[in-house]
Design a protein around this motif. Structure first.
Motif, PDB file in Angstrom:
ATOM      1  N   VAL A 274     -19.014 -48.266  83.397  1.00  0.00           N
ATOM      2  CA  VAL A 274     -19.789 -49.198  82.569  1.00  0.00           C
ATOM      3  C   VAL A 274     -19.276 -49.062  81.136  1.00  0.00           C
ATOM      4  O   VAL A 274     -18.520 -48.128  80.830  1.00  0.00           O
ATOM      5  CB  VAL A 274     -21.297 -48.860  82.614  1.00  0.00           C
ATOM      6  CG1 VAL A 274     -21.843 -49.006  84.025  1.00  0.00           C
ATOM      7  CG2 VAL A 274     -21.560 -47.452  82.060  1.00  0.00           C
ATOM      8  N   PRO A 275     -19.646 -49.984  80.237  1.00  0.00           N
ATOM      9  CA  PRO A 275     -19.213 -49.804  78.847  1.00  0.00           C
ATOM     10  C   PRO A 275     -19.809 -48.523  78.251  1.00  0.00           C
ATOM     11  O   PRO A 275     -21.026 -48.333  78.260  1.00  0.00           O
ATOM     12  CB  PRO A 275     -19.763 -51.052  78.137  1.00  0.00           C
ATOM     13  CG  PRO A 275     -19.991 -52.054  79.231  1.00  0.00           C
ATOM     14  CD  PRO A 275     -20.379 -51.239  80.436  1.00  0.00           C
ATOM     15  N   VAL A 276     -18.932 -47.654  77.780  1.00  0.00           N
ATOM     16  CA  VAL A 276     -19.334 -46.391  77.168  1.00  0.00           C
ATOM     17  C   VAL A 276     -18.918 -46.425  75.697  1.00  0.00           C
ATOM     18  O   VAL A 276     -17.763 -46.763  75.393  1.00  0.00           O
ATOM     19  CB  VAL A 276     -18.661 -45.180  77.862  1.00  0.00           C
ATOM     20  CG1 VAL A 276     -19.093 -43.876  77.202  1.00  0.00           C
ATOM     21  CG2 VAL A 276     -18.967 -45.166  79.349  1.00  0.00           C
ATOM     22  N   PHE A 277     -19.829 -46.090  74.832  1.00  0.00           N
ATOM     23  CA  PHE A 277     -19.515 -46.021  73.405  1.00  0.00           C
ATOM     24  C   PHE A 277     -19.657 -44.582  72.943  1.00  0.00           C
ATOM     25  O   PHE A 277     -20.374 -43.788  73.556  1.00  0.00           O
ATOM     26  CB  PHE A 277     -20.446 -46.952  72.614  1.00  0.00           C
ATOM     27  CG  PHE A 277     -20.141 -48.411  72.889  1.00  0.00           C
ATOM     28  CD1 PHE A 277     -19.300 -49.128  72.059  1.00  0.00           C
ATOM     29  CD2 PHE A 277     -20.648 -49.035  74.029  1.00  0.00           C
ATOM     30  CE1 PHE A 277     -18.980 -50.455  72.342  1.00  0.00           C
ATOM     31  CE2 PHE A 277     -20.329 -50.354  74.319  1.00  0.00           C
ATOM     32  CZ  PHE A 277     -19.496 -51.068  73.481  1.00  0.00           C
ATOM     33  N   ALA A 278     -18.934 -44.249  71.893  1.00  0.00           N
ATOM     34  CA  ALA A 278     -19.016 -42.901  71.332  1.00  0.00           C
ATOM     35  C   ALA A 278     -19.350 -43.025  69.855  1.00  0.00           C
ATOM     36  O   ALA A 278     -18.914 -43.974  69.192  1.00  0.00           O
ATOM     37  CB  ALA A 278     -17.691 -42.163  71.512  1.00  0.00           C
ATOM     38  N   TYR A 279     -20.124 -42.095  69.360  1.00  0.00           N
ATOM     39  CA  TYR A 279     -20.502 -42.101  67.946  1.00  0.00           C
ATOM     40  C   TYR A 279     -19.751 -40.964  67.247  1.00  0.00           C
ATOM     41  O   TYR A 279     -20.030 -39.793  67.507  1.00  0.00           O
ATOM     42  CB  TYR A 279     -22.012 -41.901  67.810  1.00  0.00           C
ATOM     43  CG  TYR A 279     -22.628 -42.332  66.494  1.00  0.00           C
ATOM     44  CD1 TYR A 279     -21.983 -42.159  65.271  1.00  0.00           C
ATOM     45  CD2 TYR A 279     -23.891 -42.911  66.465  1.00  0.00           C
ATOM     46  CE1 TYR A 279     -22.567 -42.556  64.077  1.00  0.00           C
ATOM     47  CE2 TYR A 279     -24.486 -43.315  65.276  1.00  0.00           C
ATOM     48  CZ  TYR A 279     -23.823 -43.129  64.090  1.00  0.00           C
ATOM     49  OH  TYR A 279     -24.423 -43.517  62.915  1.00  0.00           O
ATOM     50  N   GLN A 280     -18.784 -41.345  66.413  1.00  0.00           N
ATOM     51  CA  GLN A 280     -18.129 -40.349  65.558  1.00  0.00           C
ATOM     52  C   GLN A 280     -19.090 -40.129  64.402  1.00  0.00           C
ATOM     53  O   GLN A 280     -19.169 -40.955  63.488  1.00  0.00           O
ATOM     54  CB  GLN A 280     -16.779 -40.871  65.071  1.00  0.00           C
ATOM     55  CG  GLN A 280     -15.990 -39.846  64.288  1.00  0.00           C
ATOM     56  CD  GLN A 280     -14.598 -40.326  63.925  1.00  0.00           C
ATOM     57  OE1 GLN A 280     -14.435 -41.424  63.392  1.00  0.00           O
ATOM     58  NE2 GLN A 280     -13.594 -39.519  64.181  1.00  0.00           N
ATOM     59  N   VAL A 281     -19.859 -39.040  64.465  1.00  0.00           N
ATOM     60  CA  VAL A 281     -21.031 -38.917  63.602  1.00  0.00           C
ATOM     61  C   VAL A 281     -20.674 -38.458  62.192  1.00  0.00           C
ATOM     62  O   VAL A 281     -19.511 -38.167  61.873  1.00  0.00           O
ATOM     63  CB  VAL A 281     -22.093 -37.983  64.231  1.00  0.00           C
ATOM     64  CG1 VAL A 281     -22.579 -38.544  65.560  1.00  0.00           C
ATOM     65  CG2 VAL A 281     -21.555 -36.562  64.373  1.00  0.00           C
ATOM     66  N   SER A 282     -21.729 -38.385  61.371  1.00  0.00           N
ATOM     67  CA  SER A 282     -21.549 -38.146  59.944  1.00  0.00           C
ATOM     68  C   SER A 282     -20.776 -36.867  59.643  1.00  0.00           C
ATOM     69  O   SER A 282     -19.910 -36.851  58.764  1.00  0.00           O
ATOM     70  CB  SER A 282     -22.914 -38.124  59.262  1.00  0.00           C
ATOM     71  OG  SER A 282     -23.752 -37.139  59.855  1.00  0.00           O
ATOM     72  N   GLY A 283     -21.080 -35.787  60.367  1.00  0.00           N
ATOM     73  CA  GLY A 283     -20.389 -34.522  60.109  1.00  0.00           C
ATOM     74  C   GLY A 283     -18.910 -34.597  60.463  1.00  0.00           C
ATOM     75  O   GLY A 283     -18.069 -33.932  59.840  1.00  0.00           O
ATOM     76  N   GLU A 284     -18.588 -35.412  61.462  1.00  0.00           N
ATOM     77  CA  GLU A 284     -17.174 -35.600  61.822  1.00  0.00           C
ATOM     78  C   GLU A 284     -16.457 -36.376  60.719  1.00  0.00           C
ATOM     79  O   GLU A 284     -15.316 -36.057  60.344  1.00  0.00           O
ATOM     80  CB  GLU A 284     -17.063 -36.357  63.145  1.00  0.00           C
ATOM     81  CG  GLU A 284     -17.681 -35.636  64.324  1.00  0.00           C
ATOM     82  CD  GLU A 284     -17.577 -36.484  65.590  1.00  0.00           C
ATOM     83  OE1 GLU A 284     -16.461 -36.646  66.102  1.00  0.00           O
ATOM     84  OE2 GLU A 284     -18.614 -36.995  66.052  1.00  0.00           O
ATOM     85  N   TYR A 285     -17.115 -37.425  60.232  1.00  0.00           N
ATOM     86  CA  TYR A 285     -16.564 -38.202  59.118  1.00  0.00           C
ATOM     87  C   TYR A 285     -16.315 -37.274  57.923  1.00  0.00           C
ATOM     88  O   TYR A 285     -15.237 -37.288  57.317  1.00  0.00           O
ATOM     89  CB  TYR A 285     -17.550 -39.315  58.735  1.00  0.00           C
ATOM     90  CG  TYR A 285     -17.202 -40.057  57.460  1.00  0.00           C
ATOM     91  CD1 TYR A 285     -16.488 -41.252  57.501  1.00  0.00           C
ATOM     92  CD2 TYR A 285     -17.593 -39.564  56.209  1.00  0.00           C
ATOM     93  CE1 TYR A 285     -16.176 -41.939  56.339  1.00  0.00           C
ATOM     94  CE2 TYR A 285     -17.272 -40.234  55.045  1.00  0.00           C
ATOM     95  CZ  TYR A 285     -16.569 -41.426  55.106  1.00  0.00           C
ATOM     96  OH  TYR A 285     -16.252 -42.083  53.957  1.00  0.00           O
ATOM     97  N   ALA A 286     -17.343 -36.457  57.596  1.00  0.00           N
ATOM     98  CA  ALA A 286     -17.225 -35.567  56.443  1.00  0.00           C
ATOM     99  C   ALA A 286     -16.097 -34.556  56.625  1.00  0.00           C
ATOM    100  O   ALA A 286     -15.395 -34.204  55.667  1.00  0.00           O
ATOM    101  CB  ALA A 286     -18.560 -34.848  56.210  1.00  0.00           C
ATOM    102  N   MET A 287     -15.901 -34.090  57.850  1.00  0.00           N
ATOM    103  CA  MET A 287     -14.811 -33.139  58.110  1.00  0.00           C
ATOM    104  C   MET A 287     -13.449 -33.777  57.857  1.00  0.00           C
ATOM    105  O   MET A 287     -12.551 -33.143  57.286  1.00  0.00           O
ATOM    106  CB  MET A 287     -14.882 -32.634  59.556  1.00  0.00           C
ATOM    107  CG  MET A 287     -15.802 -31.431  59.717  1.00  0.00           C
ATOM    108  SD  MET A 287     -16.051 -30.906  61.424  1.00  0.00           S
ATOM    109  CE  MET A 287     -14.427 -30.943  62.087  1.00  0.00           C
ATOM    110  N   ILE A 288     -13.289 -35.029  58.299  1.00  0.00           N
ATOM    111  CA  ILE A 288     -12.008 -35.706  58.084  1.00  0.00           C
ATOM    112  C   ILE A 288     -11.778 -35.916  56.590  1.00  0.00           C
ATOM    113  O   ILE A 288     -10.670 -35.674  56.077  1.00  0.00           O
ATOM    114  CB  ILE A 288     -11.985 -37.059  58.838  1.00  0.00           C
ATOM    115  CG1 ILE A 288     -11.950 -36.798  60.345  1.00  0.00           C
ATOM    116  CG2 ILE A 288     -10.784 -37.906  58.404  1.00  0.00           C
ATOM    117  CD1 ILE A 288     -12.132 -38.055  61.195  1.00  0.00           C
TER     118      ILE A 288
END
Ligand code: PBG
Length: 332
Positions: A274-288
């Motif tokens: 089925v359609p699966v979505f993933a959330y690249q969350v705030s802490g991941e954004y901040a790490m990058i």
């Protein structure tokens, strides 16, 4: 003379030139794979930077409508909205979630009035941006989050958002049974066409800190969310969560956080197709952002590589604070 015992197995052959790499590329990332989370605040012309999410602001409704236009122009198909509720509108029962004039509803109406079906709007269902205690649901005297009592309120919140024009209802609360209850209420109220994207496998993660700053719940939160969000040790349980939410009527499911849980994305995709979505969350954004600022890697390359990794794992799309930047990079 060849140094390879089996020269027919030279895997480097197809990697030699850009045209050849393009020809054998297995997975692709396009702006259509991106969902852009935005934080809505009160006021007009308000732009409030979030220190722990460098480059991300809360914006008032008028500026959110402008962001929507930028997203449309970049080919992003959908926005995800979260509110920064004023302190005097937060309460133990999160009643502001039911106010037809709350920030979420005003933002949805404004985006739909300006842009119609040129872009989808996904709205978050959970009480943490509205409660004075920062939990996603109603609590008892001991602070425990009550399940069925919370589901009743979430149903009202979902209907409130659907009436404002939300295209996708996205429950992020992790109460049991909320997908079925919301699905039934939407059908019963003339919103059979409104989708549900369930945060089906959402983990009790340390990567949500900057988000809690953005919605103003970090300082309020007492305790943790481990009695409803999943244990990071578990993957089989994620499959049970997904099976349950699909059985209750979810149109698509989400895994959250993102990169540390790519195995879960891949297992869910393989098991359910089925359609699966993933959330690249705030802490991941901040790490990058921190890694790029420290000179540990090229920001644009880090962004595109991590987003492509979600596609390789089987995600249809990714919720990411880098969405507009990534879409513009992809558009050249
Ligand atoms: C809560 C909610 C959270 C996020 C989305 N919805 C945080 C939490 O569960 O405490 C996190 C998103 C992010 O970190 O970017 N309903």
């Amino acid at each position: 003379m060849t140094h390879a015992a089996f020269p027919e197995l030279r895997l480097r052959r197809t990697r030699r030139t850009a045209w050849s790499r393009a020809m054998v590329r297995e997975n692709h990332l396009t702006p259509a794979n991106l969902i852009w989370p935005l934080f809505v605040c009160a006021g007009e012309g308000a732009d409030e930077p979030i220190a722990s999410l460098p480059g991300v602001s809360r914006w008032s409704v008028d500026l959110i409508v402008e962001r929507a236009k930028e997203a449309i122009d970049a080919g992003i198909p959908c926005l995800a909205l979260f509110p920064y509720t004023q302190a005097d509108r937060r309460s133990d029962d999160g009643a502001e979630a039911l106010n037809p004039d709350n920030l979420m509803c005003r933002a949805v109406r404004a985006i739909k009035a300006a842009h119609g079906d040129a872009i989808g709007v996904l709205t978050d269902v959970a009480l943490d941006p509205y409660t004075s205690h920062g939990q996603d649901g109603l609590i008892d005297a001991s602070g425990h989050v009550l399940n069925d009592e919370t589901v009743d309120v979430l149903v009202g919140q979902a209907l409130n958002q659907a009436r404002a024009g939300a295209d996708i209802i996205a429950p992020s609360d992790m109460m049991d049974g909320r997908i079925g209850a919301i699905r039934a209420a939407l059908e019963g109220d003339g919103f059979g066409h409104v989708q549900i994207m369930s945060y089906a496998a959402k983990y009790a993660s340390a990567f949500y800190g900057p988000f809690r700053d953005a919605v103003g719940s970090r300082g309020l939160l007492k305790g943790d969310k481990k009695s409803y969000q999943m244990d990071p040790a578990n993957a089989e349980e994620a499959l049970r969560e997904v099976a349950q939410d699909l059985a209750e009527g979810a149109d698509s499911v989400m895994v959250k956080p993102g990169l540390p849980y790519l195995d879960v994305v891949a297992r869910v995709k393989a098991a359910f197709e089925v359609p699966v979505f993933a959330y690249q969350v705030s802490g991941e954004y901040a790490m990058i952002e921190a890694a790029a600022a420290a000179g540990a890697g090229d920001r644009d390359a880090l962004v595109l590589e991590t987003l492509l990794a979600f596609r390789r794992a089987g995600a249809s799309g990714i919720l990411t604070y880098h969405a507009l930047h990534a879409a513009r990079l992809l558009n050249g």
